[in-house]
Design a protein around this motif. Structure first.
Motif, PDB file in Angstrom:
ATOM      1  N   ARG A 145       0.817  -1.205   0.000  1.00 41.32           N
ATOM      2  CA  ARG A 145       0.000   0.000   0.000  1.00 41.32           C
ATOM      3  C   ARG A 145       0.857   1.263   0.000  1.00 41.32           C
ATOM      4  NH1 ARG A 145      -4.761  -0.377   4.261  1.00 41.32           N
ATOM      5  NH2 ARG A 145      -3.098  -0.835   5.719  1.00 41.32           N
ATOM      6  N   THR A 151      -2.165   0.271   9.551  1.00 41.89           N
ATOM      7  CA  THR A 151      -3.522   0.491  10.047  1.00 41.89           C
ATOM      8  C   THR A 151      -3.512   0.579  11.571  1.00 41.89           C
ATOM      9  OG1 THR A 151      -4.394  -0.777   8.188  1.00 41.89           O
ATOM     10  CG2 THR A 151      -5.869  -0.414  10.061  1.00 41.89           C
ATOM     11  N   TYR A 192     -13.015  -4.745   9.845  1.00 40.57           N
ATOM     12  CA  TYR A 192     -13.217  -4.818   8.399  1.00 40.57           C
ATOM     13  C   TYR A 192     -13.116  -3.435   7.770  1.00 40.57           C
ATOM     14  CZ  TYR A 192     -14.922  -9.669   8.705  1.00 40.57           C
ATOM     15  OH  TYR A 192     -15.027 -11.015   8.895  1.00 40.57           O
ATOM     16  N   ARG A 193     -13.717  -2.443   8.439  1.00 39.67           N
ATOM     17  CA  ARG A 193     -13.699  -1.082   7.893  1.00 39.67           C
ATOM     18  C   ARG A 193     -12.273  -0.543   7.857  1.00 39.67           C
ATOM     19  NH1 ARG A 193     -13.380   3.521  10.429  1.00 39.67           N
ATOM     20  NH2 ARG A 193     -13.874   2.572  12.441  1.00 39.67           N
ATOM     21  N   LYS A 194     -11.529  -0.722   8.932  1.00 40.61           N
ATOM     22  CA  LYS A 194     -10.173  -0.175   9.000  1.00 40.61           C
ATOM     23  C   LYS A 194      -9.214  -0.892   8.047  1.00 40.61           C
ATOM     24  CE  LYS A 194     -10.343   1.462  13.808  1.00 40.61           C
ATOM     25  NZ  LYS A 194      -9.736   1.321  15.165  1.00 40.61           N
ATOM     26  N   GLN A 196     -10.139  -2.521   5.380  1.00 42.24           N
ATOM     27  CA  GLN A 196     -10.693  -2.489   4.032  1.00 42.24           C
ATOM     28  C   GLN A 196     -10.835  -3.898   3.457  1.00 42.24           C
ATOM     29  OE1 GLN A 196      -8.600   0.354   1.521  1.00 42.24           O
ATOM     30  NE2 GLN A 196      -8.288   1.741   3.242  1.00 42.24           N
ATOM     31  N   VAL A 197     -11.448  -4.786   4.251  1.00 42.03           N
ATOM     32  CA  VAL A 197     -11.694  -6.164   3.839  1.00 42.03           C
ATOM     33  C   VAL A 197     -13.146  -6.510   4.145  1.00 42.03           C
ATOM     34  CG1 VAL A 197      -9.298  -6.828   4.246  1.00 42.03           C
ATOM     35  CG2 VAL A 197     -10.970  -7.091   6.084  1.00 42.03           C
ATOM     36  N   ASN A 198     -13.575  -7.699   3.706  1.00 41.23           N
ATOM     37  CA  ASN A 198     -14.951  -8.112   3.984  1.00 41.23           C
ATOM     38  C   ASN A 198     -15.047  -9.568   4.412  1.00 41.23           C
ATOM     39  OD1 ASN A 198     -14.512  -9.442   1.593  1.00 41.23           O
ATOM     40  ND2 ASN A 198     -15.957  -8.239   0.395  1.00 41.23           N
ATOM     41  N   ARG A 206      -4.396  -9.383   5.705  1.00 38.75           N
ATOM     42  CA  ARG A 206      -3.935  -8.004   5.811  1.00 38.75           C
ATOM     43  C   ARG A 206      -3.158  -7.804   7.110  1.00 38.75           C
ATOM     44  NH1 ARG A 206      -5.538  -3.439   3.405  1.00 38.75           N
ATOM     45  NH2 ARG A 206      -5.362  -4.754   1.566  1.00 38.75           N
TER      46      ARG A 206
END
Length: 220
Positions: A145, A151, A192-194, A196-198, A206
């Protein structure tokens, strides 16, 4: 209800029957469909919503990974295959697979059930591949990234992420940390939000990439 329907995408009749028995006997899924090719799977997906898909990669008309981009995010997808090469693993996980299991995994049935119940679904050798891949990637080219900072996770979020890396279910994580499953689920949403995964598997991936968690290479 979508979560009561499961789809097995597998061209080996004997193995698809094994998966069928696992899902039917050990889970709450009552409607189980079987597709033996990509074409059959696409036909099912066009007409029906599924809560779970067990997906082989080596199919007569192509790779099962080609289905991943067409499957709704609400569907849990577990790759079940003989292919354990790093490129196959990374490609499937990057395209949204929730887990990756090998057909000869002695704990295959338990891993499938654990995943359905909120746990992890990475065969040990697959997890080792991911660790090796991320170490090599970060050692050779740095964080994919770019120059962004790692993160920022709260201590509780890191504990939950580590629990997932250890293969624990929501229930086991709640017991380990002394909190409710509902609280775990709330933290997972933030994770998940931090990150950026689902999916849990993608979160662990990550986390490995950023050095937020570690995976035991041998049982403790």
């Amino acid at each position: 209800m979508p979560m009561l329907r499961a789809l097995i995408v597998e061209d080996d009749p004997d193995f698809s029957e094994l998966l069928h028995r696992i899902v039917l006997d050990d889970t709450e899924f009552e409607t189980i469909s079987i597709a033996s090719s990509l074409a059959d799977a696409r036909e099912y997906l066009t007409a029906t919503e599924f809560g779970l898909i067990l997906l082989d990669l080596g199919l007569p008309d192509g790779s099962g990974v080609d289905l991943l981009g067409t499957i709704p995010a609400t569907t849990s997808v577990i790759v079940v295959t003989v292919f354990d090469d790093e490129p196959d693993v990374i490609d499937a996980m990057a395209r949204g697979a929730n887990g990756y299991l090998l057909k000869d995994d002695p704990a295959l049935g338990q891993a499938i059930v654990a995943t359905i119940n909120g746990g992890s679904s990475l065969s040990p050798s697959v997890a080792a591949h991911l660790v090796s891949s991320w170490r090599r990637l970060t050692g050779a080219v740095g964080d994919s990234r770019g120059d962004t900072e790692p993160t920022r996770l709260s201590p509780r979020e890191r504990e939950i992420l580590q629990s997932f890396a250890d293969g624990l279910t929501y229930q086991d994580t709640a017991r380990r940390l002394g909190i409710s499953q509902h609280t775990v689920a709330d933290h997972v949403k933030n994770l998940y939000r931090k990150l950026q995964v689902n999916s849990r598997a993608a979160a662990v991936n990550r986390g490995l990439q950023e050095g937020l968690v570690r995976v035991q290479s041998e049982p403790t």
